[in-house]
Write a protein that holds these residues in place. Structure first.
Motif, PDB file in Angstrom:
ATOM      1  N   THR A 258       0.821  -1.209   0.000  1.00 29.48           N
ATOM      2  CA  THR A 258       0.000   0.000   0.000  1.00 29.48           C
ATOM      3  C   THR A 258       0.854   1.257   0.000  1.00 29.48           C
ATOM      4  OG1 THR A 258      -1.790  -1.133   1.184  1.00 29.48           O
ATOM      5  CG2 THR A 258      -1.769   1.281   1.274  1.00 29.48           C
ATOM      6  N   THR A 259       1.888   1.271   0.825  1.00 29.14           N
ATOM      7  CA  THR A 259       2.740   2.448   0.901  1.00 29.14           C
ATOM      8  C   THR A 259       3.426   2.717  -0.427  1.00 29.14           C
ATOM      9  OG1 THR A 259       3.127   1.973   3.234  1.00 29.14           O
ATOM     10  CG2 THR A 259       4.602   3.538   2.195  1.00 29.14           C
ATOM     11  N   ASP A 279      -5.896   5.208   5.025  1.00 29.88           N
ATOM     12  CA  ASP A 279      -6.191   5.596   6.401  1.00 29.88           C
ATOM     13  C   ASP A 279      -6.157   7.127   6.476  1.00 29.88           C
ATOM     14  OD1 ASP A 279      -3.450   6.563   7.486  1.00 29.88           O
ATOM     15  OD2 ASP A 279      -2.970   4.620   6.604  1.00 29.88           O
ATOM     16  N   THR A 282      -2.743   9.005   6.203  1.00 26.95           N
ATOM     17  CA  THR A 282      -2.195   8.961   4.848  1.00 26.95           C
ATOM     18  C   THR A 282      -2.996   9.861   3.922  1.00 26.95           C
ATOM     19  OG1 THR A 282      -1.430   6.693   5.190  1.00 26.95           O
ATOM     20  CG2 THR A 282      -1.624   7.447   2.918  1.00 26.95           C
ATOM     21  N   SER A 388      -4.560  -6.235  11.322  1.00 26.43           N
ATOM     22  CA  SER A 388      -4.147  -5.157  10.435  1.00 26.43           C
ATOM     23  C   SER A 388      -4.648  -5.373   9.014  1.00 26.43           C
ATOM     24  CB  SER A 388      -2.611  -5.046  10.424  1.00 26.43           C
ATOM     25  OG  SER A 388      -2.030  -6.262   9.953  1.00 26.43           O
ATOM     26  N   GLU A 390      -7.321  -4.568   7.626  1.00 31.62           N
ATOM     27  CA  GLU A 390      -7.890  -3.313   7.150  1.00 31.62           C
ATOM     28  C   GLU A 390      -7.551  -2.241   8.171  1.00 31.62           C
ATOM     29  OE1 GLU A 390     -10.277  -0.914   7.481  1.00 31.62           O
ATOM     30  OE2 GLU A 390     -10.754  -0.414   5.387  1.00 31.62           O
ATOM     31  N   SER A 391      -7.194  -1.054   7.690  1.00 28.78           N
ATOM     32  CA  SER A 391      -6.634  -0.037   8.583  1.00 28.78           C
ATOM     33  C   SER A 391      -7.582   0.428   9.673  1.00 28.78           C
ATOM     34  CB  SER A 391      -6.175   1.177   7.756  1.00 28.78           C
ATOM     35  OG  SER A 391      -7.274   1.790   7.105  1.00 28.78           O
ATOM     36  N   SER A 418      -3.065 -10.858   9.984  1.00 25.88           N
ATOM     37  CA  SER A 418      -3.912 -10.486   8.846  1.00 25.88           C
ATOM     38  C   SER A 418      -3.972 -11.607   7.813  1.00 25.88           C
ATOM     39  CB  SER A 418      -3.386  -9.201   8.200  1.00 25.88           C
ATOM     40  OG  SER A 418      -2.069  -9.373   7.727  1.00 25.88           O
TER      41      SER A 418
END
Length: 534
Positions: A258-259, A279, A282, A388, A390-391, A418
């Motif tokens: 994701t990042t 999130d 972000t 984790s 889902e945020s 997760s």
């Protein structure tokens, strides 16, 4: 598969992003805290930018990496979701109020008993390979969904109504269904994203040149390349029945982390992040950047806290009622979503749907405490599972834990892996957190997630009165009376069910500042109008 992102405007070079997350990490971009906002406490936009888009151009979409078994067969549980609405059309689709509207079918009608349904199809629609669309293609597509070997998630839903010989084509542009049982909401069940129409004969088992690789449909774009779990491209279809799309094409890139997807957006290497709910922190960073911003897909995420109905902890309706009365949903929205959503008040129907029940249950911690005492569970203590995955999961679990303390409920938050959350925790532990995408028609939402015995009934709740209301609603052809039955069913869920709905969250979507006319709701994405700023 390593993403290959071409150069486009300013930003990282093509070679830099070839390494995917590793390449971005080497540039020091992976840590989002390193991207200093241009202003303090940036606000998140309420809506996507609208305006005049230039004719043509290409949109670059980053999506999470999928399985190597990914396919363009929309009926499959492994379908490449982002491609589907661009390549295909359904007979019907949903609008933003959850109302069934035309797509490949122009109009439809039913006999008074709700058993026989007749659809009149559009004239002059062509597939990407030049073939004319007819009722035979629709019958073939639905039979493919119903085939147990396909393993379609929508197969179970439709099989309850469509049997062998149920479909016929009186003429090439007329499709008729003789249902096994009455269903006044039947057309809405054809709006699922597994129900796209493909050419007759295109989904034969074992065919290497079948629909899973060709993507031949009637949609606004046609396939030019596709690599499962990797890159792909689609081009504008000039002969689309609703007109040519604004864009010339769309390029898809798979980026697992994701990042890394966010960093590629901030660097101007992609234009849109798909299937990623940013999130809040972000989203603030993205909103404050000069290259990217955030659009909200309102109430797109439906968050739940299932209580396992068959467990010793929650088999008693008094305990379930206490768990609901003990918390205030708006406080969960404010804490877990930073206000970017709506309180659910334990009703799973989003407030945007036309059949939504506009009633709010009590918030009464004292009554919750009294109910627990009546049930012999004073000082009730148990665990609530999160991960984790889902945020929002953990912030929601913690906010709920803190809310119910006033009623004497002591919850211990357990964080599970997760990777195994949906195989070892979900539908197995007495209390957990979960979520769904909104966008299901009311009949499917209530029957699939709450009816006794449904494989997707995440709390295993069973209530004969509720099931009876669903049966009555399906048989009721009067729209007003059917709406009242669905609202009665919502009341039963709020009062008795084992699935809490604390909130609906806005999906926070990252996109470039040059993107205009982004529009997405439920499972619908407007591929025709989205474009790049003129």
């Amino acid at each position: 598969m390593t993403p290959i992102v071409p150069e486009h405007r300013s930003g990282l070079s093509r070679r830099t992003v070839l390494a995917g997350a590793a390449g971005l990490a080497g540039l020091g971009l992976l840590t989002l805290s390193g991207c200093t906002p241009a202003r303090s406490n940036p606000t998140i936009p309420e809506a996507a930018a609208v305006g005049t888009a230039k004719s043509g151009g290409r949109l670059r979409i980053a999506r999470p990496a999928a399985s190597a078994a990914e396919t363009l067969d929309s009926a499959s549980s492994l379908s490449a979701y982002e491609y589907l609405g661009a390549l295909y059309n359904r007979l019907v689709k949903l609008d933003e109020q959850g109302v069934t509207v035309p797509d490949l079918a122009e109009e439809w009608s039913a006999t008074p008993d709700g058993v026989t349904w007749t659809f009149r199809l559009r004239q002059g629609v062509t597939f990407h390979d030049g073939r004319r669309f007819t009722a035979a293609d629709a019958i073939y597509s639905i039979e493919h969904i119903l085939d147990p070997d396909t393993g379609s998630p929508q197969g179970e839903v439709l099989a309850a109504m469509i049997g062998p010989g149920s479909m016929s084509a009186p003429d090439p542009l007329t499709l008729r269904f003789e249902l096994l049982t009455a269903n006044a909401e039947f057309p809405s069940l054809l709006t699922a994203y597994q129900c796209y129409i493909v050419p007759e004969g295109s989904a034969e088992p074992g065919d290497p040149n079948g629909i899973g690789t060709t993507g031949i449909g009637t949609g606004p774009f046609k396939l030019s390349s596709f690599e499962p779990a990797g890159t792909g491209s689609i081009e504008a279809f000039e002969d689309h029945f609703a007109g040519r799309p604004v864009l010339d094409g769309i390029d898809f890139y798979s980026i697992q982390d994701t990042t890394a997807r966010v960093n590629a957006l901030l660097a101007g290497q992609i234009d849109l992040i798909s299937q990623t709910n940013l999130d809040f922190a972000t989203a603030q960073v993205v909103s404050a950047s000069s290259t990217a911003t955030v659009a909200r897909s309102a109430n797109a995420q439906w968050y739940t806290i299932p209580m396992l109905f068959t467990s010793a902890e929650f088999s008693d309706p008094l305990v379930r009622q206490a768990m609901k009365l003990a918390y205030e949903p708006q406080a969960i929205v404010d804490t877990a979503l930073q206000g970017t959503g709506s309180p659910g008040w334990d009703n799973p129907v989003p407030p945007t749907q036309a059949v939504w029940l506009d009633e709010q249950r009590q918030h009464d911690p004292d009554k919750a405490r009294a109910l627990l005492k009546q049930a012999g569970r004073e000082g009730f203590r148990t665990e609530i599972y999160t991960s984790s995955y889902e945020s929002v999961f953990t912030p929601m679990a913690v906010a709920y834990r803190d809310q119910v303390k006033e009623a004497g409920i002591d919850l211990v938050v357990r964080n599970a892996s997760s990777d195994s959350y949906y195989t070892q925790i979900w539908m197995q532990k007495p209390l957990m957190v979960s979520y769904w995408f909104t966008g299901r028609p009311i009949d499917q939402l209530l029957n699939q997630i709450f009816r006794t015995g449904s494989s997707y009934n995440e709390s295993a709740w069973s209530n004969p009165t509720f099931d009876g209301l669903l049966d009555s609603a399906r048989a009721e052809m009067n729209d007003d009376r059917r709406r009242m039955l669905y609202q009665d069913a919502q009341r039963v869920i709020v009062e008795d069910s084992a699935d809490m709905t604390p909130m609906f969250g806005d999906r926070l979507v990252g996109l470039g500042r040059d993107v205009v006319n982004y529009r997405e709701y439920g499972f619908e994405f407007d591929y025709l109008q989205i474009g790049l700023r003129a």
